[in-house]
Design a protein around this motif. Sequence first.
Motif, short mmCIF file in Angstrom:
data_model
loop_
_atom_site.label_atom_id
_atom_site.label_comp_id
_atom_site.label_asym_id
_atom_site.label_seq_id
_atom_site.Cartn_x
_atom_site.Cartn_y
_atom_site.Cartn_z
N THR A 24 -84.35 -70.15 19.44
CA THR A 24 -84.46 -68.87 18.74
C THR A 24 -83.75 -67.74 19.47
O THR A 24 -83.12 -66.89 18.85
N PHE A 25 -83.82 -67.73 20.81
CA PHE A 25 -83.35 -66.56 21.55
C PHE A 25 -82.12 -66.79 22.43
O PHE A 25 -81.50 -65.83 22.86
N LYS A 30 -74.44 -70.99 24.49
CA LYS A 30 -75.09 -71.37 25.74
C LYS A 30 -75.88 -72.67 25.56
O LYS A 30 -75.93 -73.50 26.46
N LEU A 31 -76.51 -72.82 24.40
CA LEU A 31 -77.23 -74.07 24.13
C LEU A 31 -76.28 -75.26 24.13
O LEU A 31 -76.62 -76.34 24.62
N ALA A 32 -75.11 -75.07 23.56
CA ALA A 32 -74.13 -76.15 23.47
C ALA A 32 -73.61 -76.58 24.84
O ALA A 32 -73.10 -77.69 24.99
N ALA A 46 -77.81 -69.97 11.99
CA ALA A 46 -79.05 -69.79 11.22
C ALA A 46 -79.89 -71.06 11.25
O ALA A 46 -81.12 -71.00 11.34
N PHE A 47 -79.24 -72.21 11.16
CA PHE A 47 -79.96 -73.48 11.21
C PHE A 47 -80.65 -73.66 12.56
O PHE A 47 -81.82 -74.05 12.62
N VAL A 48 -79.94 -73.37 13.63
CA VAL A 48 -80.49 -73.52 14.98
C VAL A 48 -81.69 -72.58 15.15
O VAL A 48 -82.74 -72.98 15.65
#
Length: 127
Positions: A24-25, A30-32, A46-48
Amino acid sequence: MDLTLWIAAGLLAAVALTGGISKTFVPREKLAAVPGGQWTEDAGPAFVKTLGILEIMAAAGLILPAALDIAPILVPVTALCWVLLMVGAMITHGRRGEAGFVVLNTVYLALAAFIAWGRLVPAPFTG
């Protein structure tokens, strides 16, 4: 059995809350960049974020209904929803060849199935 189910729900809620907050935040880029987060490259922001919000809701749904004694049936329902979420995660990681994350998602799935079964059959929340 009741204590074991509470511990399992607490562990799974911690996993859900951690994953939910990060999805969410934390920016998708960075997640990738972290192990296990590469799938976000192929998903829209939006999906993530939606998955993150669902995971935060799951964390609450695994603990709060029983702790507050408000609709405690939501605990096994939430656990069953988590099972479905983990099936999707296993498919996603499997398609990417990330076997380690498939195994991890299988553990989470088994934990959620245990909670659902435990709260529906041997140790339901009844007054």
